[in-house]
Design a protein around this motif. Structure first.
Motif, PDB file in Angstrom:
ATOM      1  N   ARG A  14       0.844  -1.184   0.000  1.00  0.00           N
ATOM      2  CA  ARG A  14       0.000   0.000   0.000  1.00  0.00           C
ATOM      3  C   ARG A  14       0.885   1.242   0.000  1.00  0.00           C
ATOM      4  O   ARG A  14       2.057   1.166   0.356  1.00  0.00           O
ATOM      5  CB  ARG A  14      -0.870   0.003   1.263  1.00  0.00           C
ATOM      6  N   ARG A  66      -6.486   2.522  -5.474  1.00  0.00           N
ATOM      7  CA  ARG A  66      -7.651   2.618  -6.370  1.00  0.00           C
ATOM      8  C   ARG A  66      -7.589   3.980  -7.052  1.00  0.00           C
ATOM      9  O   ARG A  66      -7.738   5.013  -6.404  1.00  0.00           O
ATOM     10  CB  ARG A  66      -8.955   2.510  -5.563  1.00  0.00           C
ATOM     11  N   LYS A  98      -1.987  -3.327  11.631  1.00  0.00           N
ATOM     12  CA  LYS A  98      -2.526  -4.662  11.348  1.00  0.00           C
ATOM     13  C   LYS A  98      -2.683  -4.872   9.846  1.00  0.00           C
ATOM     14  O   LYS A  98      -2.935  -3.934   9.111  1.00  0.00           O
ATOM     15  CB  LYS A  98      -3.901  -4.834  11.998  1.00  0.00           C
ATOM     16  N   GLY A 100      -4.486  -5.458   6.621  1.00  0.00           N
ATOM     17  CA  GLY A 100      -5.881  -5.145   6.294  1.00  0.00           C
ATOM     18  C   GLY A 100      -6.257  -5.625   4.901  1.00  0.00           C
ATOM     19  O   GLY A 100      -5.474  -6.276   4.218  1.00  0.00           O
ATOM     20  N   PRO A 101      -7.486  -5.276   4.459  1.00  0.00           N
ATOM     21  CA  PRO A 101      -7.980  -5.729   3.154  1.00  0.00           C
ATOM     22  C   PRO A 101      -7.099  -5.285   1.981  1.00  0.00           C
ATOM     23  O   PRO A 101      -6.905  -6.020   1.025  1.00  0.00           O
ATOM     24  CB  PRO A 101      -9.371  -5.102   3.038  1.00  0.00           C
ATOM     25  N   GLY A 102      -6.534  -4.062   2.090  1.00  0.00           N
ATOM     26  CA  GLY A 102      -5.667  -3.571   1.016  1.00  0.00           C
ATOM     27  C   GLY A 102      -4.437  -4.458   0.861  1.00  0.00           C
ATOM     28  O   GLY A 102      -4.028  -4.804  -0.247  1.00  0.00           O
ATOM     29  N   ASP A 103      -3.850  -4.834   2.004  1.00  0.00           N
ATOM     30  CA  ASP A 103      -2.670  -5.728   1.982  1.00  0.00           C
ATOM     31  C   ASP A 103      -3.051  -7.068   1.360  1.00  0.00           C
ATOM     32  O   ASP A 103      -2.318  -7.621   0.548  1.00  0.00           O
ATOM     33  CB  ASP A 103      -2.157  -5.974   3.408  1.00  0.00           C
ATOM     34  N   ARG A 104      -4.207  -7.580   1.780  1.00  0.00           N
ATOM     35  CA  ARG A 104      -4.642  -8.895   1.269  1.00  0.00           C
ATOM     36  C   ARG A 104      -4.825  -8.863  -0.236  1.00  0.00           C
ATOM     37  O   ARG A 104      -4.417  -9.768  -0.953  1.00  0.00           O
ATOM     38  CB  ARG A 104      -5.958  -9.326   1.936  1.00  0.00           C
ATOM     39  N   ARG A 105      -5.448  -7.767  -0.701  1.00  0.00           N
ATOM     40  CA  ARG A 105      -5.709  -7.648  -2.140  1.00  0.00           C
ATOM     41  C   ARG A 105      -4.394  -7.653  -2.928  1.00  0.00           C
ATOM     42  O   ARG A 105      -4.254  -8.336  -3.941  1.00  0.00           O
ATOM     43  CB  ARG A 105      -6.490  -6.352  -2.409  1.00  0.00           C
ATOM     44  N   GLU A 108      -2.686 -11.111  -2.818  1.00  0.00           N
ATOM     45  CA  GLU A 108      -3.360 -12.059  -3.724  1.00  0.00           C
ATOM     46  C   GLU A 108      -3.026 -11.768  -5.180  1.00  0.00           C
ATOM     47  O   GLU A 108      -2.847 -12.674  -5.990  1.00  0.00           O
ATOM     48  CB  GLU A 108      -4.888 -11.973  -3.536  1.00  0.00           C
ATOM     49  N   GLU A 139       0.743 -12.695  10.676  1.00  0.00           N
ATOM     50  CA  GLU A 139      -0.292 -12.262   9.729  1.00  0.00           C
ATOM     51  C   GLU A 139       0.219 -12.266   8.288  1.00  0.00           C
ATOM     52  O   GLU A 139      -0.463 -12.731   7.374  1.00  0.00           O
ATOM     53  CB  GLU A 139      -0.764 -10.835  10.063  1.00  0.00           C
ATOM     54  N   LEU A 143      -0.531 -14.722   4.506  1.00  0.00           N
ATOM     55  CA  LEU A 143      -1.129 -14.143   3.295  1.00  0.00           C
ATOM     56  C   LEU A 143      -0.925 -15.010   2.054  1.00  0.00           C
ATOM     57  O   LEU A 143      -1.765 -15.047   1.170  1.00  0.00           O
ATOM     58  CB  LEU A 143      -0.553 -12.739   3.024  1.00  0.00           C
TER      59      LEU A 143
END
Length: 297
Positions: A14, A66, A98, A100-105, A108, A139, A143
């Motif tokens: 990010r 984004r 922590k 978060g969703p941005g990291d996960r995206r 992936e 965490e 991933l």
């Protein structure tokens, strides 16, 4: 003669997870500008790290986000292009926040680049507690299943940077160095000067302004019969109100930008600098393909 390795690595994550700071720390010299403002990096800047066992070429990319403008879209496209070309992708997540969703995206999305090996880095360990670092390592490790390594580090205190360099080099293909060993970046002098001025202009500005600032350098010339180097440059913004902010009351802010920028440019050119700065307005340039082209995007 031992076999040497060389190749390309890029850091993804990010905005504001410390990618540019890490690039500079590895290279040992400032090649990428840093700012507490997200989206500071706008080009794929290459920094070159020479190690006894070979050479790492670090490609510093804009943070993935984004996009809201054509500029944002072009920055994301640039990241895509870089990721398709590198040998190793290093995913960065700060120890202080922590996952978060941005990291996960982003983690992936790395599956879209099968030829690159992947490593995970937990950055900013100097600012985190031991418990935070442990928690983050767990965490981040979860991933993906294919991390070649998971490394906690701090670019600020240089903690574990040698470990990172050795690990990255071990993952590179065998081959000779790609650049001469005295080269730290393939950026031109004008590009580096433009970035230093932009960094100075970003310092202390309000949130809406950073994305609107671009810098062009018209000329860099050694002055005859003098140790001075003349630099003519423009700070480009999108609106008259922004121009007023950059210039400041009676030109005070522009003078401050000039002083900061000069301090960064002088070590680059190896002498005193006369810096002529002009502030220009190019309406809504972030959304205008023609203007973007003119400004080098």
């Amino acid at each position: 003669m031992t076999d040497t390795r060389s190749g390309f690595v890029t850091f993804v994550g990010r905005p504001n997870v410390g990618k540019s700071t890490l690039t500079n720390a590895l290279v040992g010299e400032k090649v990428a500008i840093t700012s507490e403002k997200p989206q500071t990096t706008r080009r794929a800047i290459r920094g070159i790290v020479n190690r006894p066992g070979g050479q790492l070429v670090v490609v510093d990319t804009p943070g993935i986000h984004r996009p809201r403008t054509l500029l944002g879209q072009r920055l994301n496209d640039l990241v895509e292009q870089v990721l398709g070309d590198v040998d190793v992708i290093a995913f960065c997540a700060p120890a202080t926040e922590k996952v978060g969703p941005g990291d996960r995206r982003i983690a992936e999305s790395l599956s879209g680049y099968p030829r690159a090996k992947k490593v995970a880095l937990v950055t900013k360990t100097d600012a985190a507690t031991r418990d935070q670092i442990t928690e983050r390592l767990v965490e981040v490790d979860a991933l993906r299943e294919d991390w070649a390594a998971v490394i906690p580090l701090s670019a600020v205190t240089n903690d574990q940077l040698d470990v990172l360099s050795d690990e990255l080099l071990a993952l590179m293909p065998e081959g000779p160095a790609l650049y001469a060993d005295d080269v730290v970046t393939d950026e031109t002098l004008e590009d580096r000067i433009a970035e230093i001025i932009r960094e100075a202009a970003l310092h202390g500005v309000r949130d809406e302004l950073p994305h609107s600032i671009a810098v062009t350098v018209d000329d860099v010339a050694a002055r005859e019969d003098s140790d001075l180097t003349d630099v003519w440059a423009n700070i480009v913004v999108e609106r008259d109100s922004q121009k007023a902010i950059i210039i400041g009351k009676k030109g005070s802010r522009l003078a401050d930008v000039g002083a900061r920028a000069r301090a960064g440019i002088e070590p680059l050119v190896g002498g005193r600098v006369y810096l002529s700065l002009h502030v220009r307005v190019a309406k809504e340039w972030q959304r205008d393909p023609k203007q973007l082209g003119r400004l080098g995007f």
